[in-house]
Write a protein that holds these residues in place. Structure first.
Motif, mmCIF file in Angstrom:
data_model
loop_
_atom_site.group_PDB
_atom_site.id
_atom_site.type_symbol
_atom_site.label_atom_id
_atom_site.label_comp_id
_atom_site.label_asym_id
_atom_site.label_seq_id
_atom_site.Cartn_x
_atom_site.Cartn_y
_atom_site.Cartn_z
ATOM 1 N N GLN A 18 6.002 9.022 9.473
ATOM 2 C CA GLN A 18 7.296 9.102 8.911
ATOM 3 C C GLN A 18 7.592 8.393 7.541
ATOM 4 O OE1 GLN A 18 9.852 7.224 11.652
ATOM 5 N NE2 GLN A 18 9.851 8.971 13.090
ATOM 6 N N ARG A 19 8.051 9.119 6.492
ATOM 7 C CA ARG A 19 8.159 8.538 5.066
ATOM 8 C C ARG A 19 9.139 7.373 5.088
ATOM 9 N NH1 ARG A 19 8.510 14.129 1.361
ATOM 10 N NH2 ARG A 19 6.609 14.818 1.982
ATOM 11 N N LEU A 34 0.838 -1.071 -0.157
ATOM 12 C CA LEU A 34 -0.002 0.002 0.017
ATOM 13 C C LEU A 34 0.771 1.330 -0.001
ATOM 14 C CD1 LEU A 34 -2.787 1.263 0.100
ATOM 15 C CD2 LEU A 34 -2.568 1.087 2.712
ATOM 16 N N GLU A 35 0.619 1.987 -0.871
ATOM 17 C CA GLU A 35 1.322 3.429 -1.001
ATOM 18 C C GLU A 35 0.545 4.433 -0.538
ATOM 19 O OE1 GLU A 35 3.661 4.372 -4.712
ATOM 20 O OE2 GLU A 35 4.126 2.502 -4.966
ATOM 21 N N ALA A 54 3.316 -7.803 4.662
ATOM 22 C CA ALA A 54 2.869 -6.921 3.482
ATOM 23 C C ALA A 54 3.899 -5.424 3.840
ATOM 24 C CB ALA A 54 1.482 -6.462 3.868
ATOM 25 N N THR A 55 3.550 -4.495 2.905
ATOM 26 C CA THR A 55 4.513 -3.412 3.126
ATOM 27 C C THR A 55 3.653 -2.207 2.993
ATOM 28 O OG1 THR A 55 6.310 -4.759 2.036
ATOM 29 C CG2 THR A 55 6.552 -2.371 2.054
ATOM 30 N N LEU A 56 3.975 -1.029 3.757
ATOM 31 C CA LEU A 56 3.401 0.175 3.736
ATOM 32 C C LEU A 56 4.551 1.082 3.026
ATOM 33 C CD1 LEU A 56 1.619 1.199 7.108
ATOM 34 C CD2 LEU A 56 0.808 0.381 4.817
ATOM 35 N N VAL A 57 4.213 1.722 2.260
ATOM 36 C CA VAL A 57 5.238 2.612 1.521
ATOM 37 C C VAL A 57 4.830 4.306 1.588
ATOM 38 C CG1 VAL A 57 6.504 3.370 -0.560
ATOM 39 C CG2 VAL A 57 5.939 1.052 -0.332
ATOM 40 N N ILE A 58 5.453 5.024 2.700
ATOM 41 C CA ILE A 58 4.859 6.173 2.860
ATOM 42 C C ILE A 58 5.730 7.267 2.161
ATOM 43 C CG2 ILE A 58 4.315 7.740 4.765
ATOM 44 C CD1 ILE A 58 4.170 5.310 6.716
ATOM 45 N N ARG A 59 4.921 8.097 1.319
ATOM 46 C CA ARG A 59 5.759 9.131 0.630
ATOM 47 C C ARG A 59 5.678 10.367 1.264
ATOM 48 N NH1 ARG A 59 7.773 6.293 -2.924
ATOM 49 N NH2 ARG A 59 6.783 4.651 -4.110
ATOM 50 N N SER A 98 10.375 -1.986 11.440
ATOM 51 C CA SER A 98 11.173 -0.840 12.187
ATOM 52 C C SER A 98 10.255 0.267 12.648
ATOM 53 C CB SER A 98 12.054 -0.310 10.837
ATOM 54 O OG SER A 98 11.099 0.181 9.926
ATOM 55 N N LYS A 99 11.106 1.083 13.448
ATOM 56 C CA LYS A 99 10.216 2.244 14.173
ATOM 57 C C LYS A 99 9.458 2.971 12.949
ATOM 58 C CE LYS A 99 11.004 5.747 17.314
ATOM 59 N NZ LYS A 99 11.970 6.562 18.224
ATOM 60 N N GLY A 100 8.634 3.646 13.215
ATOM 61 C CA GLY A 100 7.828 4.370 12.403
ATOM 62 C C GLY A 100 6.774 3.923 11.626
ATOM 63 N N GLY A 101 6.818 2.544 11.635
ATOM 64 C CA GLY A 101 5.551 1.984 10.817
ATOM 65 C C GLY A 101 4.637 1.329 12.056
ATOM 66 N N PRO A 102 3.350 0.694 11.423
ATOM 67 C CA PRO A 102 2.422 0.332 12.389
ATOM 68 C C PRO A 102 3.102 -0.455 13.497
ATOM 69 C CG PRO A 102 2.180 -0.826 10.358
ATOM 70 C CD PRO A 102 3.439 0.117 10.161
#
Length: 111
Positions: A90-91, A45-46, A106-111, A69-73
């Motif tokens: 955090q991006r 998910l972007e 799964a993966t989150l991509v935060i822009r 890692s820190k900054g994710g859910p």
């Protein structure tokens, strides 16, 4: 004539709702990840910083959504039929998994 005008008005309204105008202007959006069949859907998910992600658990047992890692859910156990939300701040790229079922990833991509 009135029916055609009403149909045109409804079509314009539908188009206005369907076009993500707020997202284009930078307003925060809400995204949904469905947990079903021992999977996170979508798997990637972007989104933008400031957006919210809601995980909805449709499986009959609990799951988590916990980033590597820190900054994710970092969710608690999300009960069957329940949901949990996370505001992206955090991006970065955040792979995450269910700590109860480690094959679920799964993966989150935060822009």
């Amino acid at each position: 004539m009135i029916a055609r005008s009403m149909a045109a008005w409804m079509a314009a309204l539908t188009l206005a709702i369907a076009v993500p105008g707020d997202a284009a202007r930078g307003a925060p959006a809400v995204h949904t990840v469905v947990i079903e069949g021992m999977r996170f859907i979508p798997e990637t998910l972007e989104l933008r910083a400031g957006d919210t992600v809601v995980w909805r658990n449709r499986d009959p047992f609990p799951h988590t959504a916990t980033a590597d890692s820190k900054g994710g859910p970092a969710s608690p156990a999300i009960a069957a039929g329940a949901s949990w939300s996370f505001k992206a701040a955090q991006r970065g790229r955040y792979p995450y998994l269910c700590t109860l079922h480690r094959t679920m990833r799964a993966t989150l991509v935060i822009r």
